[in-house]
Design a protein around this motif. Structure first.
Motif, PDB file in Angstrom:
ATOM      1  N   GLY A  36     -16.722  16.730 -21.076  1.00 49.26           N
ATOM      2  CA  GLY A  36     -16.784  15.301 -20.780  1.00 49.26           C
ATOM      3  C   GLY A  36     -15.486  14.830 -20.168  1.00 49.26           C
ATOM      4  O   GLY A  36     -14.608  15.625 -19.825  1.00 49.26           O
ATOM      5  N   LEU A  37     -15.364  13.536 -20.003  1.00 43.12           N
ATOM      6  CA  LEU A  37     -14.093  12.965 -19.556  1.00 43.12           C
ATOM      7  C   LEU A  37     -13.884  11.622 -20.219  1.00 43.12           C
ATOM      8  O   LEU A  37     -14.834  10.981 -20.679  1.00 43.12           O
ATOM      9  CB  LEU A  37     -14.015  12.854 -18.030  1.00 43.12           C
ATOM     10  CG  LEU A  37     -14.606  11.653 -17.296  1.00 43.12           C
ATOM     11  CD1 LEU A  37     -14.231  11.728 -15.819  1.00 43.12           C
ATOM     12  CD2 LEU A  37     -16.101  11.573 -17.453  1.00 43.12           C
ATOM     13  N   SER A  38     -12.634  11.209 -20.295  1.00 44.44           N
ATOM     14  CA  SER A  38     -12.310   9.950 -20.942  1.00 44.44           C
ATOM     15  C   SER A  38     -12.441   8.794 -19.954  1.00 44.44           C
ATOM     16  O   SER A  38     -12.052   8.893 -18.799  1.00 44.44           O
ATOM     17  CB  SER A  38     -10.887  10.005 -21.510  1.00 44.44           C
ATOM     18  OG  SER A  38      -9.962  10.376 -20.513  1.00 44.44           O
ATOM     19  N   ALA A  39     -13.025   7.708 -20.410  1.00 46.83           N
ATOM     20  CA  ALA A  39     -13.064   6.435 -19.674  1.00 46.83           C
ATOM     21  C   ALA A  39     -13.110   5.359 -20.750  1.00 46.83           C
ATOM     22  O   ALA A  39     -14.158   4.778 -21.037  1.00 46.83           O
ATOM     23  CB  ALA A  39     -14.268   6.361 -18.746  1.00 46.83           C
ATOM     24  N   PHE A  40     -11.943   5.125 -21.348  1.00 49.23           N
ATOM     25  CA  PHE A  40     -11.872   4.222 -22.495  1.00 49.23           C
ATOM     26  C   PHE A  40     -12.435   2.836 -22.165  1.00 49.23           C
ATOM     27  O   PHE A  40     -12.899   2.104 -23.032  1.00 49.23           O
ATOM     28  CB  PHE A  40     -10.426   4.081 -22.966  1.00 49.23           C
ATOM     29  CG  PHE A  40      -9.777   5.359 -23.411  1.00 49.23           C
ATOM     30  CD1 PHE A  40     -10.529   6.483 -23.739  1.00 49.23           C
ATOM     31  CD2 PHE A  40      -8.398   5.446 -23.530  1.00 49.23           C
ATOM     32  CE1 PHE A  40      -9.931   7.664 -24.149  1.00 49.23           C
ATOM     33  CE2 PHE A  40      -7.790   6.621 -23.945  1.00 49.23           C
ATOM     34  CZ  PHE A  40      -8.549   7.726 -24.250  1.00 49.23           C
ATOM     35  N   TRP A  41     -12.401   2.496 -20.887  1.00 48.58           N
ATOM     36  CA  TRP A  41     -12.722   1.155 -20.398  1.00 48.58           C
ATOM     37  C   TRP A  41     -14.191   0.960 -20.041  1.00 48.58           C
ATOM     38  O   TRP A  41     -14.534  -0.051 -19.415  1.00 48.58           O
ATOM     39  CB  TRP A  41     -11.865   0.868 -19.162  1.00 48.58           C
ATOM     40  CG  TRP A  41     -11.729   2.065 -18.231  1.00 48.58           C
ATOM     41  CD1 TRP A  41     -10.672   2.920 -18.150  1.00 48.58           C
ATOM     42  CD2 TRP A  41     -12.694   2.545 -17.274  1.00 48.58           C
ATOM     43  NE1 TRP A  41     -10.894   3.897 -17.198  1.00 48.58           N
ATOM     44  CE2 TRP A  41     -12.126   3.687 -16.650  1.00 48.58           C
ATOM     45  CE3 TRP A  41     -13.968   2.119 -16.880  1.00 48.58           C
ATOM     46  CZ2 TRP A  41     -12.790   4.423 -15.651  1.00 48.58           C
ATOM     47  CZ3 TRP A  41     -14.637   2.851 -15.896  1.00 48.58           C
ATOM     48  CH2 TRP A  41     -14.041   3.974 -15.293  1.00 48.58           C
ATOM     49  N   ALA A  42     -15.059   1.868 -20.395  1.00 46.99           N
ATOM     50  CA  ALA A  42     -16.462   1.785 -19.956  1.00 46.99           C
ATOM     51  C   ALA A  42     -17.122   0.440 -20.281  1.00 46.99           C
ATOM     52  O   ALA A  42     -17.803  -0.142 -19.417  1.00 46.99           O
ATOM     53  CB  ALA A  42     -17.258   2.940 -20.541  1.00 46.99           C
ATOM     54  N   PRO A  43     -16.966  -0.131 -21.488  1.00 45.51           N
ATOM     55  CA  PRO A  43     -17.598  -1.438 -21.740  1.00 45.51           C
ATOM     56  C   PRO A  43     -17.073  -2.536 -20.812  1.00 45.51           C
ATOM     57  O   PRO A  43     -17.844  -3.396 -20.356  1.00 45.51           O
ATOM     58  CB  PRO A  43     -17.230  -1.729 -23.205  1.00 45.51           C
ATOM     59  CG  PRO A  43     -16.977  -0.397 -23.815  1.00 45.51           C
ATOM     60  CD  PRO A  43     -16.344   0.412 -22.722  1.00 45.51           C
ATOM     61  N   TYR A  44     -15.792  -2.540 -20.536  1.00 45.64           N
ATOM     62  CA  TYR A  44     -15.208  -3.523 -19.624  1.00 45.64           C
ATOM     63  C   TYR A  44     -15.843  -3.404 -18.240  1.00 45.64           C
ATOM     64  O   TYR A  44     -16.162  -4.425 -17.598  1.00 45.64           O
ATOM     65  CB  TYR A  44     -13.694  -3.302 -19.544  1.00 45.64           C
ATOM     66  CG  TYR A  44     -12.948  -4.290 -18.683  1.00 45.64           C
ATOM     67  CD1 TYR A  44     -12.370  -5.421 -19.250  1.00 45.64           C
ATOM     68  CD2 TYR A  44     -12.806  -4.086 -17.316  1.00 45.64           C
ATOM     69  CE1 TYR A  44     -11.673  -6.340 -18.469  1.00 45.64           C
ATOM     70  CE2 TYR A  44     -12.114  -4.985 -16.519  1.00 45.64           C
ATOM     71  CZ  TYR A  44     -11.548  -6.114 -17.098  1.00 45.64           C
ATOM     72  OH  TYR A  44     -10.870  -7.014 -16.319  1.00 45.64           O
ATOM     73  N   ALA A  45     -16.047  -2.167 -17.774  1.00 42.63           N
ATOM     74  CA  ALA A  45     -16.665  -1.964 -16.465  1.00 42.63           C
ATOM     75  C   ALA A  45     -18.109  -2.446 -16.457  1.00 42.63           C
ATOM     76  O   ALA A  45     -18.560  -3.057 -15.487  1.00 42.63           O
ATOM     77  CB  ALA A  45     -16.591  -0.484 -16.083  1.00 42.63           C
ATOM     78  N   VAL A  46     -18.837  -2.179 -17.535  1.00 40.10           N
ATOM     79  CA  VAL A  46     -20.225  -2.660 -17.611  1.00 40.10           C
ATOM     80  C   VAL A  46     -20.255  -4.188 -17.588  1.00 40.10           C
ATOM     81  O   VAL A  46     -21.117  -4.798 -16.965  1.00 40.10           O
ATOM     82  CB  VAL A  46     -20.907  -2.099 -18.876  1.00 40.10           C
ATOM     83  CG1 VAL A  46     -22.250  -2.784 -19.114  1.00 40.10           C
ATOM     84  CG2 VAL A  46     -21.094  -0.588 -18.752  1.00 40.10           C
ATOM     85  N   GLN A  47     -19.290  -4.810 -18.234  1.00 39.15           N
ATOM     86  CA  GLN A  47     -19.227  -6.265 -18.289  1.00 39.15           C
ATOM     87  C   GLN A  47     -18.851  -6.881 -16.943  1.00 39.15           C
ATOM     88  O   GLN A  47     -19.380  -7.923 -16.562  1.00 39.15           O
ATOM     89  CB  GLN A  47     -18.211  -6.692 -19.345  1.00 39.15           C
ATOM     90  CG  GLN A  47     -18.141  -8.197 -19.589  1.00 39.15           C
ATOM     91  CD  GLN A  47     -17.110  -8.549 -20.647  1.00 39.15           C
ATOM     92  OE1 GLN A  47     -15.975  -8.084 -20.596  1.00 39.15           O
ATOM     93  NE2 GLN A  47     -17.511  -9.344 -21.632  1.00 39.15           N
ATOM     94  N   HIS A  48     -17.965  -6.215 -16.192  1.00 39.47           N
ATOM     95  CA  HIS A  48     -17.389  -6.841 -15.003  1.00 39.47           C
ATOM     96  C   HIS A  48     -17.842  -6.245 -13.675  1.00 39.47           C
ATOM     97  O   HIS A  48     -17.963  -6.970 -12.688  1.00 39.47           O
ATOM     98  CB  HIS A  48     -15.858  -6.787 -15.076  1.00 39.47           C
ATOM     99  CG  HIS A  48     -15.276  -7.641 -16.140  1.00 39.47           C
ATOM    100  ND1 HIS A  48     -14.967  -7.151 -17.394  1.00 39.47           N
ATOM    101  CD2 HIS A  48     -14.951  -8.951 -16.149  1.00 39.47           C
ATOM    102  CE1 HIS A  48     -14.464  -8.123 -18.134  1.00 39.47           C
ATOM    103  NE2 HIS A  48     -14.450  -9.227 -17.410  1.00 39.47           N
TER     104      HIS A  48
END
Length: 482
Positions: free
Chosen positions: A108-120
């Motif tokens: 896998g890979l890290s993307a700690f910000w995934a919820p922020y991206a879904v929101q914006h």
């Protein structure tokens, strides 16, 4: 000494098609010919391919005497792998993760910000997923809450759990499962036990799209500041309400001995069924970056009271490792060989959303080519094979004569840093990491094996051995029975 090209060919063609003569007489024209071929096969301008062509023209005239042969070897990048279908819910299988079709090693890979991206801006998710799936990866590790760029706060986000649900679904629709680390900073969470219960409901609603839940990121880090009991209690609450694979946390520490001790203390009397580890990241020894690549070897045996299933959850960031493709590609494969079920590629792009997407890394395409070639070739149950190394007590290693070719503990200026392997019967998988000069595999094997460069994904040989491998083909190799 330099190998001579085929005599008959040289007599007939050297005046018209000699790669070596072209390099000597007009290196610019040689480079342009390679660039033209790259364009013809739909590949970007790549200095690494140009350098490889130069090497072949000068040092491998027995195989690449003609420009025709050098250009013909430059092929289109194969179509990327398709995501593995979501065949039921993921669950543990001794040291591996499995679905209804059996176990498989998960990169896998890290993307700690995934919820922020879904929101914006879901285009960020599109770009992330295209790269991850193109590499052959199967999950994204993201955070439910953090307080640096790209973070989401449960205290200030309306419909917080609705956003978490949408994030899981957004990744799932793009062929990627979620590994969710619920909490980071303690001050962001009012009632961790109640939140763990609500998280369990969200995961249950998306059970086949979640591969792992981790309660806290680096609980003992002073910026996070969780006690052992708080993490364990939240884990108990989550596990009471959800059957998804669950880990507690990985300690923040420099030395393995302290990590091992703290993991044992944290997991005592816990219902967790997965151990997540951030293996030591030191590279200030003669081994350099190869030192941290070999750290998952510590997990080949069960750690105290911890679950046997281990995840290489957040190793050293690629941008802090010299951006070496062979290092980045070796890390997850070596982790599987050492018995880890999952391994997360980690880079600055996964930590801070404002650093841009993974694809902007100048070597992103090269890493994709290597991973997309090797990941589909990994044995499905590789984490459950027997891990071994050469030397006393190392187990049934397929190439015991590598013992005296380790420059990391022999007074030699060529060879290999480590040669960890995993075996099952007469099958084996091995990484040769930190190759200098060259390394020789002396033993003849019962089965033919394949050697792949972890520098560029090219197959170097298919043989039963013996074989001499050159560092010119890369600093690391994947060697496995066919």
């Amino acid at each position: 000494s330099m190998k001579k090209p085929d005599y008959e060919w040289w007599i007939k063609h050297s005046h018209t098609d000699s790669a070596f003569l072209l390099v000597c007489e007009d290196p610019f024209l040689f480079e342009q010919a390679v660039k033209s071929r790259l364009s013809e096969v739909g590949r970007p301008d790549d200095q690494g391919i140009i350098n490889q062509a130069l090497w072949r023209a000068i040092h491998e005239q027995d195989r690449f005497g003609s420009m025709t042969s050098i250009l013909a070897a430059i092929q289109p990048i194969p179509e990327g792998p398709k995501p593995r279908p979501f065949w039921g819910n993921l669950r543990t299988d001794h040291r591996a993760i499995r679905d209804d079709h059996g176990p498989f090693p998960m990169v896998g890979l890290s993307a700690f910000w995934a919820p922020y991206a879904v929101q914006h801006d879901t285009k960020e998710i599109d770009t992330l997923a295209e790269y991850a799936v193109g590499c052959g990866m199967s999950y994204v590790r993201w955070f439910g809450a953090h307080d640096w760029p790209g973070g989401i706060s449960p205290k200030t986000t309306p419909n917080y759990f609705s956003l978490m649900d949408r994030t899981i679904k957004a990744l799932g629709e793009r062929g990627l499962r979620s590994e969710i680390t619920l909490f980071t900073r303690h001050h962001m969470i009012d009632d961790p036990n109640e939140m763990a219960k609500e998280w369990a409901e969200v995961v249950n609603d998306n059970r086949n799209k979640v591969c792992l839940v981790e309660i806290v990121n680096e609980w003992n880090h002073p910026h996070n500041n969780w006690s052992d009991n708080e993490v364990r209690e939240a884990g108990v609450i989550f596990k009471e309400h959800c059957g998804a694979p669950m880990a507690l946390s990985a300690p923040a520490a420099e030395a393995w001995e302290y990590m091992e001790e703290r993991l044992h203390q944290l997991y005592a009397r816990s219902p967790a069924d997965v151990t997540t580890i951030h293996f030591p990241r030191r590279s200030d020894t003669a081994e350099g970056e190869w030192r941290w690549v070999r750290q998952p070897w510590h997990a080949r045996h069960k750690i105290g009271s911890c679950p046997a299933l281990t995840v290489d959850n957040e190793h050293k960031r690629w941008d802090k490792s010299g951006d070496n493709v062979a290092v980045a590609a070796s890390a997850p494969i070596t982790a599987f060989i050492a018995g880890c079920a999952m391994s997360t590629h980690h880079d600055i792009y996964g930590v801070h959303i404002n650093r841009g997407p993974y694809v902007q890394h100048p070597k992103a395409g090269q890493l994709m080519q290597v991973l997309s070639t090797v990941i589909p070739l990994l044995p499905d149950d590789l984490p459950n094979w027997e891990s071994c190394r050469v030397g006393a007590g190392g187990g049934p290693h397929p190439f015991p004569n590598l013992l005296h070719q380790h420059w990391s503990f022999e007074d030699i200026d060529e060879g290999v840093s480590r040669a960890f392997a995993a075996v099952r019967g007469d099958k084996f998988a091995m990484t040769l990491t930190g190759v200098k000069g060259g390394v020789t595999l002396h033993e003849v094997q019962a089965r033919p094996y394949r050697v792949i460069s972890l520098e560029n994904g090219e197959t170097i040989a298919e043989t039963k051995g013996p074989i001499r491998l050159s560092a010119a083909d890369g600093e690391a190799f994947y060697v496995a029975t066919i």
